[in-house]
Design a protein around this motif. Structure first.
Motif, PDB file in Angstrom:
ATOM      1  N   PHE A  99      42.375  45.371  49.431  1.00  0.00           N
ATOM      2  CA  PHE A  99      41.324  45.706  50.559  1.00  0.00           C
ATOM      3  C   PHE A  99      41.275  47.214  50.722  1.00  0.00           C
ATOM      4  O   PHE A  99      40.173  47.820  50.860  1.00  0.00           O
ATOM      5  N   VAL A 100      42.707  47.918  50.633  1.00  0.00           N
ATOM      6  CA  VAL A 100      42.432  49.554  50.891  1.00  0.00           C
ATOM      7  C   VAL A 100      41.777  50.198  49.833  1.00  0.00           C
ATOM      8  O   VAL A 100      40.922  51.094  49.748  1.00  0.00           O
ATOM      9  N   ALA A 101      41.951  49.733  48.402  1.00  0.00           N
ATOM     10  CA  ALA A 101      41.128  50.220  47.290  1.00  0.00           C
ATOM     11  C   ALA A 101      39.575  50.196  47.589  1.00  0.00           C
ATOM     12  O   ALA A 101      38.923  51.144  47.220  1.00  0.00           O
ATOM     13  N   GLN A 102      39.217  49.038  47.989  1.00  0.00           N
ATOM     14  CA  GLN A 102      37.564  48.792  48.232  1.00  0.00           C
ATOM     15  C   GLN A 102      37.288  49.809  49.385  1.00  0.00           C
ATOM     16  O   GLN A 102      36.245  50.262  49.250  1.00  0.00           O
ATOM     17  N   TRP A 103      38.125  49.850  50.610  1.00  0.00           N
ATOM     18  CA  TRP A 103      37.734  50.966  51.347  1.00  0.00           C
ATOM     19  C   TRP A 103      37.535  52.266  50.926  1.00  0.00           C
ATOM     20  O   TRP A 103      36.551  52.937  51.490  1.00  0.00           O
TER      21      TRP A 103
END
Length: 549
Positions: A365-369
């Motif tokens: 999720f962090v990488a997507q953001w």
């Protein structure tokens, strides 16, 4: 009264300054970035340690931020950042590089004529814009020019550094130290220029003579250049309309700041609205050009990256028309052209991430953001290039460092050290004006090297003189202020890079361009100009005070 807490505060302060001069990084376990202890972090760590040891309390921290004894740190930083934004966005239009090309053409193939013209140009620009914007653009241009013209870069770069830092003493906005002095000694902004203009002229002339003497060998400044390059100054003026608007707004802000200072109005109340207005103009003008698909800052319509080549490479290469023989033409075109770091369409961080291999399908999720954030930043950078190019060039490191220095020196004052230093000053000078000029001036130059930049030295000596002020005449206090103004500016042309933020910036730009100037080399070539300017500048201050008082 000096106590154990007082000694501990002084020791921690000295250690923090040591890390500012010689930064280190602490190794950490794998996958954890190294912890830097440098100009930004060392003073903050020192404050945390002193707070934990109960050597300072929240009142001291508040005093270091809000200000005491007439010195308002927030006032100084708002003023400096407001004018810095206007100067940097003006530079982004290409006006400084255009001026450099014009001067290069005027100098022709005469080496010393060109050397003199560059010195005068850099001096005049530094008076108007301050030293940081000139260091940013002038350093990159001279690296490019000396490579193409096959010149010894050290003589030209050292001359640029000396000229920019000497000229910053003229206007109160030329250097943060000038603002500290005006605030700390209640010196009117226009009067500041009146006091410093003669020492500046003397320092500038004798500095050039000292530089000419130590670079008299033809290997440093040749009598005649091997070949001449006709540079098209208009081709690097990326935004003529922005240059006109920016020049008008900066000049208006400076003039109004000088005028309102006679009425006791804080000058940041003038500079900040001008900076906000300039920001609104930059956003509106970039949006207009983006919507109308007009070239922005030299870019065509291919987007923020043009065939993988940076904009400045293109403009510098297209501006250069070689008028020498074929061999010289081939040699120059083959030389690498350094960029000016002014309009990099994709920031280095973004480019590094874009060039990496695609992430695995199981993104977190962090990488997507993070990916979305990078894409948004790239889009905004293409839409509003002026602001997003100026933003990383603003001296944000100055904020924590300056506030930390104010807090640490406020802690020294709270522990009684300023009274001790003030007593030492009185014993050394006996209140004599001329002794005070020389002592404060020489100490100022020395402390620039060992007090964590000229800002730390200026804050410290301002507090010391104010501590001794009850036993000093008004004339002596004013003389000390002007001597400190001279010392804090020429002190940047000194033995350590950390004597000024401009020195650290200058070294960083050269390192990016593949030029390593060692600490020893820097100190060696600055020694003669510094000694000459110190003697001449303080002598002129003495002469001024003798005439006035």
């Amino acid at each position: 009264m000096i106590t154990g807490y007082s000694v501990a505060t002084l020791v921690v302060f000295i250690i923090s300054i040591g890390f500012v001069i010689y930064p280190v990084s602490i190794p950490t376990p794998r996958r954890i970035p190294r912890i830097p202890i440098n100009l930004t972090t060392a003073p903050i760590l020192a404050i945390a340690i002193l707070w934990a040891a109960q050597c300072l309390d929240p009142a001291v921290i508040r005093g270091g931020i809000v200000g005491t004894d007439g010195v308002k740190p927030y006032n100084i930083l708002i003023l400096f950042f407001s004018l810095a934004y206007m100067a940097i966005t003006l530079d982004i239009t290409g006006i400084l590089q255009s001026a450099a090309f014009w001067v290069s053409n005027k100098g022709g193939s005469n080496g010393w004529k060109l050397y003199t013209y560059f010195y005068i140009m850099l001096t005049l620009l530094s008076i108007l814009l301050g030293n940081d914007p000139v260091i940013l653009s002038g350093t990159a241009f001279l690296v490019y020019y000396t490579k193409v013209a096959e010149l010894n870069h050290i003589s030209w770069l050292m001359s640029e550094f000396a000229a920019a830092n000497t000229a910053s003493m003229v206007l109160f906005v030329g250097n943060p130290t000038n603002v500290v002095i005006c605030e700390g000694f209640s010196v009117n902004n226009a009067a500041f220029t009146a006091y410093t203009i003669l020492p500046f002229i003397a320092c500038s002339i004798f500095c050039f003579l000292a530089l000419g003497g130590q670079y008299r060998d033809k290997k440093y400044v040749p009598r005649k250049l091997n070949h001449t390059a006709d540079l098209d100054a208009r081709s690097v003026l990326l935004d003529p309309i922005g240059a006109c608007v920016g020049s008008f707004m900066l000049a208006s802000a400076l003039i109004l700041c000088l005028v309102v200072s006679f009425f006791g109005i804080d000058v940041w109340k003038i500079s900040l609205p001008f900076a906000v207005a300039k920001f609104i103009y930059d956003v509106a003008w970039d949006h207009y050009r983006y919507v109308r698909k007009l070239p922005m800052l030299g870019r065509g319509q291919k987007g923020p990256e043009e065939d993988g080549m940076q904009l400045d490479d293109v403009t510098l290469q297209s501006a250069q028309t070689i008028v020498s023989d074929d061999k010289s033409r081939h040699r120059q075109s083959a030389l690498p052209v350094p960029t000016t770091d002014k309009v990099d369409s994709i920031p280095d961080l973004d480019r590094a991430i874009i060039n990496k291999s695609p992430p695995p399908s199981s993104k977190t999720f962090v990488a997507q953001w993070r990916s979305k954030g990078i894409a948004l930043h790239k889009q905004l950078h293409a839409h509003f290039p002026t602001f997003f190019t100026a933003l990383p060039r603003l001296p944000f490191a100055l904020v924590p460092f300056a506030f930390s220095q104010f807090i640490l020196i406020e802690a020294l004052s709270n522990q009684g050290w300023m009274d001790v230093f003030g007593t030492w000053l009185l014993r050394a000078t006996h209140g004599d004006m001329y002794r005070t000029i020389w002592l404060i001036g020489v100490l100022g130059v020395i402390l620039c090297n060992i007090s964590g930049t000229n800002i730390g030295a200026t804050i410290l000596l301002t507090k010391v003189v104010r501590a001794a002020s009850p036993m000093l005449s008004d004339q002596t206090i004013r003389a000390a202020a002007i001597a400190l103004a001279v010392a804090s500016n020429i002190g940047a042309v000194s033995f350590t890079f950390s004597a000024s933020l401009a020195g650290l910036l200058w070294r960083g730009i050269l390192k990016q361009k593949g030029i390593i100037v060692s600490q020893t080399t820097f100190a060696y070539w600055n020694a003669l100009p510094l000694v000459v300017m110190t003697v001449v500048g303080l002598s002129v201050v003495c002469a001024e005070m003798a005439v006035l008082y």
